[in-house]
Write a protein that holds these residues in place. Structure first.
Motif, mmCIF file in Angstrom:
data_model
loop_
_atom_site.group_PDB
_atom_site.id
_atom_site.type_symbol
_atom_site.label_atom_id
_atom_site.label_comp_id
_atom_site.label_asym_id
_atom_site.label_seq_id
_atom_site.Cartn_x
_atom_site.Cartn_y
_atom_site.Cartn_z
ATOM 1 N N SER A 86 -1.432 79.134 74.849
ATOM 2 C CA SER A 86 -0.412 78.380 74.968
ATOM 3 C C SER A 86 0.515 78.797 73.607
ATOM 4 O O SER A 86 1.843 78.065 73.506
ATOM 5 C CB SER A 86 -0.536 77.042 74.997
ATOM 6 O OG SER A 86 -1.220 76.556 73.922
ATOM 7 N N LEU A 87 -0.119 79.328 72.521
ATOM 8 C CA LEU A 87 0.822 79.535 71.568
ATOM 9 C C LEU A 87 1.741 80.747 71.475
ATOM 10 O O LEU A 87 2.451 81.064 70.400
ATOM 11 C CB LEU A 87 -0.252 79.758 70.207
ATOM 12 C CG LEU A 87 -0.950 78.503 70.091
ATOM 13 C CD1 LEU A 87 -2.021 78.616 68.613
ATOM 14 C CD2 LEU A 87 -0.234 77.127 69.728
ATOM 15 N N GLY A 88 1.934 81.198 72.631
ATOM 16 C CA GLY A 88 2.892 82.487 72.600
ATOM 17 C C GLY A 88 2.955 83.058 73.951
ATOM 18 O O GLY A 88 1.972 82.774 74.681
ATOM 19 N N THR A 89 3.749 83.928 74.292
ATOM 20 C CA THR A 89 3.689 84.875 75.435
ATOM 21 C C THR A 89 2.307 85.656 75.444
ATOM 22 O O THR A 89 1.707 85.815 74.372
ATOM 23 C CB THR A 89 4.864 85.769 75.627
ATOM 24 O OG1 THR A 89 4.444 86.680 74.743
ATOM 25 C CG2 THR A 89 6.174 85.220 75.704
ATOM 26 N N PRO A 90 2.052 85.901 76.479
ATOM 27 C CA PRO A 90 0.533 86.727 76.748
ATOM 28 C C PRO A 90 0.899 87.810 76.005
ATOM 29 O O PRO A 90 -0.089 88.341 75.002
ATOM 30 C CB PRO A 90 0.315 87.212 78.086
ATOM 31 C CG PRO A 90 1.037 85.930 78.887
ATOM 32 C CD PRO A 90 2.143 85.453 78.068
ATOM 33 N N LEU A 91 1.869 88.570 75.769
ATOM 34 C CA LEU A 91 2.092 89.895 74.921
ATOM 35 C C LEU A 91 1.927 89.475 73.503
ATOM 36 O O LEU A 91 1.336 90.256 72.752
ATOM 37 C CB LEU A 91 3.278 90.487 75.294
ATOM 38 C CG LEU A 91 3.757 91.555 74.389
ATOM 39 C CD1 LEU A 91 2.480 92.872 74.698
ATOM 40 C CD2 LEU A 91 5.124 92.080 74.860
ATOM 41 N N ARG A 92 2.834 88.567 72.917
ATOM 42 C CA ARG A 92 2.591 88.101 71.748
ATOM 43 C C ARG A 92 1.352 87.388 71.149
ATOM 44 O O ARG A 92 0.817 88.022 70.136
ATOM 45 C CB ARG A 92 3.539 86.742 71.657
ATOM 46 C CG ARG A 92 3.640 85.913 70.080
ATOM 47 C CD ARG A 92 4.078 86.796 69.067
ATOM 48 N NE ARG A 92 4.226 86.042 67.962
ATOM 49 C CZ ARG A 92 3.942 86.464 66.687
ATOM 50 N NH1 ARG A 92 3.866 87.945 66.547
ATOM 51 N NH2 ARG A 92 3.978 85.741 65.535
ATOM 52 N N VAL A 93 0.552 86.772 71.882
ATOM 53 C CA VAL A 93 -0.867 86.286 71.528
ATOM 54 C C VAL A 93 -1.765 87.414 71.429
ATOM 55 O O VAL A 93 -2.368 87.695 70.383
ATOM 56 C CB VAL A 93 -1.281 85.276 72.491
ATOM 57 C CG1 VAL A 93 -2.987 85.043 72.295
ATOM 58 C CG2 VAL A 93 -0.511 84.152 72.578
ATOM 59 N N ASN A 123 -14.548 81.733 73.257
ATOM 60 C CA ASN A 123 -13.652 82.122 74.520
ATOM 61 C C ASN A 123 -13.736 83.666 74.846
ATOM 62 O O ASN A 123 -13.057 84.253 75.432
ATOM 63 C CB ASN A 123 -12.218 81.811 74.196
ATOM 64 C CG ASN A 123 -12.286 80.241 74.267
ATOM 65 O OD1 ASN A 123 -12.598 79.631 75.299
ATOM 66 N ND2 ASN A 123 -11.990 79.419 73.361
ATOM 67 N N ALA A 124 -14.483 84.343 73.762
ATOM 68 C CA ALA A 124 -14.395 85.893 73.847
ATOM 69 C C ALA A 124 -15.264 86.172 75.400
ATOM 70 O O ALA A 124 -14.827 87.215 75.611
ATOM 71 C CB ALA A 124 -15.186 86.434 72.834
ATOM 72 N N ALA A 152 -4.527 86.182 77.834
ATOM 73 C CA ALA A 152 -4.845 86.959 76.780
ATOM 74 C C ALA A 152 -5.355 86.659 75.319
ATOM 75 O O ALA A 152 -5.770 87.409 74.818
ATOM 76 C CB ALA A 152 -3.002 87.167 76.382
ATOM 77 N N TYR A 153 -5.605 85.442 75.306
ATOM 78 C CA TYR A 153 -6.206 84.990 73.990
ATOM 79 C C TYR A 153 -7.670 85.461 74.157
ATOM 80 O O TYR A 153 -8.383 86.032 73.139
ATOM 81 C CB TYR A 153 -6.232 83.368 73.936
ATOM 82 C CG TYR A 153 -7.067 83.023 72.690
ATOM 83 C CD1 TYR A 153 -6.801 83.374 71.293
ATOM 84 C CD2 TYR A 153 -8.272 82.113 73.009
ATOM 85 C CE1 TYR A 153 -7.779 82.950 70.412
ATOM 86 C CE2 TYR A 153 -9.077 81.869 71.786
ATOM 87 C CZ TYR A 153 -8.780 82.068 70.331
ATOM 88 O OH TYR A 153 -9.651 81.929 69.290
ATOM 89 N N SER A 154 -8.269 85.224 75.273
ATOM 90 C CA SER A 154 -9.819 85.662 75.415
ATOM 91 C C SER A 154 -9.990 87.008 75.052
ATOM 92 O O SER A 154 -10.932 87.634 74.673
ATOM 93 C CB SER A 154 -10.493 84.882 76.556
ATOM 94 O OG SER A 154 -10.306 83.522 76.749
ATOM 95 N N LEU A 155 -9.029 87.643 75.850
ATOM 96 C CA LEU A 155 -9.055 89.035 75.866
ATOM 97 C C LEU A 155 -8.902 89.768 74.291
ATOM 98 O O LEU A 155 -9.691 90.556 73.906
ATOM 99 C CB LEU A 155 -8.008 89.754 76.608
ATOM 100 C CG LEU A 155 -7.819 91.180 76.740
ATOM 101 C CD1 LEU A 155 -9.013 91.814 77.262
ATOM 102 C CD2 LEU A 155 -6.844 91.730 77.679
#
Length: 305
Positions: A86-93, A123-124, A152-155
Motif C-alpha cells: 500500500s506504500l506505493g504503486t506496484p512498480l514503485r514498491v 511475506n516472501a 509486488a511487496y511479497s515478490l
C-alpha cells in the motif's frame, strides 16, 4: 575472490540502511550497546543518534552515495524498504525494494565487505498478502513453504532472497536474509493482539506470528556474529503466538484443512525457527504474554553445515 565470513565477534563498523525505521532504530541502539561503530543511513536524515553513530541522509538506491557511505565498514545491515504494497504503486514498491537491495549487496561484495544481513519477510511466500486468500500448505511455516505470490511487496522480498543467493555465488559475500514476522514494541503488539482476538482468522496465514523489536534487533546482531558462509534465508519468531489461546485450538478452528507436520504444545509458535536456533544461535527472549517472558540472552555459536 571469495571473501571469508566474519569471526564470531561482531565487526568494528556496520552500515545500517533504513536506520530510522522500527527495526532499524533499535538495531542501531543494539549495535552501539555492543560496542560496534555504526553508520546509520536513512532517507529521513541523520536523526538524533548517539555520538558514536555517523548519520547520513541517503536513498539506498543511490549507488555513488552508498559506495561512499560503505567506506570503512566491515558489514552491512540492509533494512530499508517500502514495507507494504500500500506504500506505493506496484512498480514503485517492487523497483525500490529490489534495486536498493541489489545495489547494497553488489557494492558490499565488490568492496570486499564480508557479511550482509538483509530484512526479508514472512511475506516472501506471498501467502499472507495474496488477495485470493490461499491457506499455507502446512504448519509450522518454514523457509521452504511453497510460494503463492500476487502482490509486488511479497515478490520484492522473494527476489531479494534470490539476489542474496546470486551475490553470494558470484562474489562470495556471506548474506543472511531474516524473514521477519510482525515486529513492534510489546505495547503495540498487545494492542494488535487485542484487535486480532476479535477476528483471529485475519492472522491465520502468518500463524499469528510476531517478534518484539528488541528481539528483532538481537536477531540482526546474531546474524552479524554467526560464522556462517554463503547465503541463508532464516525465519525468526517469538516462541509463542500473538493470541492467548492454545495453538492446536487455533488451528482446529481457523485452519482445519491445513496439514500439520507436528503437534504444538500450549501456545507454541507456528513458525519453524530451527535455522535461527542452529545457524545463528538465536532464541527469542521476549513475549507479549507475561507468563511466557524470559530473560534476555546472547547469541550461541550456531552450527555451520
Amino acid at each position: 575472490m571469495t571473501v571469508p565470513g566474519p569471526p564470531a565477534a561482531p565487526p568494528y563498523r556496520v552500515l545500517v540502511t533504513g536506520a530510522s525505521g522500527t527495526i532499524g532504530r533499535r538495531t542501531v541502539d543494539t549495535l552501539v550497546e555492543a560496542g560496534i561503530g555504526v553508520t546509520a543511513v536513512s532517507v529521513d536524515g541523520p536523526g538524533d543518534w548517539p555520538a558514536p553513530v555517523r548519520g547520513l541522509r541517503i536513498d539506498a538506491t543511490d549507488e555513488a552515495a552508498m559506495a561512499e557511505a560503505m567506506d570503512g565498514c566491515e558489514a552491512i545491515v540492509h533494512l530499508a524498504a517500502l514495507a507494504h504494497p500500500s506504500l506505493g504503486t506496484p512498480l514503485r514498491v517492487f523497483t525500490n525494494n529490489v534495486v536498493s537491495t541489489f545495489t547494497v549487496l553488489t557494492l558490499a561484495a565488490q568492496g570486499g565487505i564480508g557479511r550482509a544481513v538483509i530484512a526479508s519477510s514472512i511475506n516472501a511466500s506471498g501467502i499472507n498478502l495474496n488477495p485470493h486468500a490461499p491457506a499455507p500448505a502446512y504448519f509450522p511455516l518454514d523457509e521452504d513453504l511453497p510460494a503463492d505470490i500476487a502482490d509486488a511487496y511479497s515478490l520484492s522480498k522473494r527476489v531479494d532472497e534470490l539476489s542474496a543467493a546470486m551475490v553470494a555465488r558470484t562474489w562470495g559475500l556471506d548474506v543472511v536474509a531474516l524473514r521477519f514476522p510482525l515486529v513492534k514494541s510489546p505495547e503495540e503488539l498487545r494492542s494488535i493482539g487485542a484487535e486480532t482476538a476479535q477476528d483471529p482468522a485475519s492472522m491465520m496465514r502468518t500463524g499469528w506470528a510476531y517478534l518484539t523489536v528488541d528481539d528483532a534487533a538481537r536477531a540482526v546482531l546474531c546474524a552479524l556474529r554467526a560464522p556462517l558462509p554463503g547465503a541463508h534465508v532464516i525465519g525468526v519468531s517469538a516462541a509463542d503466538t500473538l493470541l492467548d489461546l492454545p495453538s492446536e485450538d487455533l488451528l482446529d478452528r481457523y485452519a482445519p484443512g491445513v496439514a500439520r507436520r507436528r503437534r504444538f504444545a500450549d501456545r507454541e509458535a507456528l513458525i519453524d525457527t530451527t535455522r535461527a536456533r542452529t545457524l545463528l544461535g538465536f532464541e527469542p527472549a521476549q513475549s507479549v504474554h507475561e507468563f511466557a517472558s524470559a530473560p534476555g540472552n546472547g547469541c550461541g555459536e550456531g552450527e555451520t553445515h
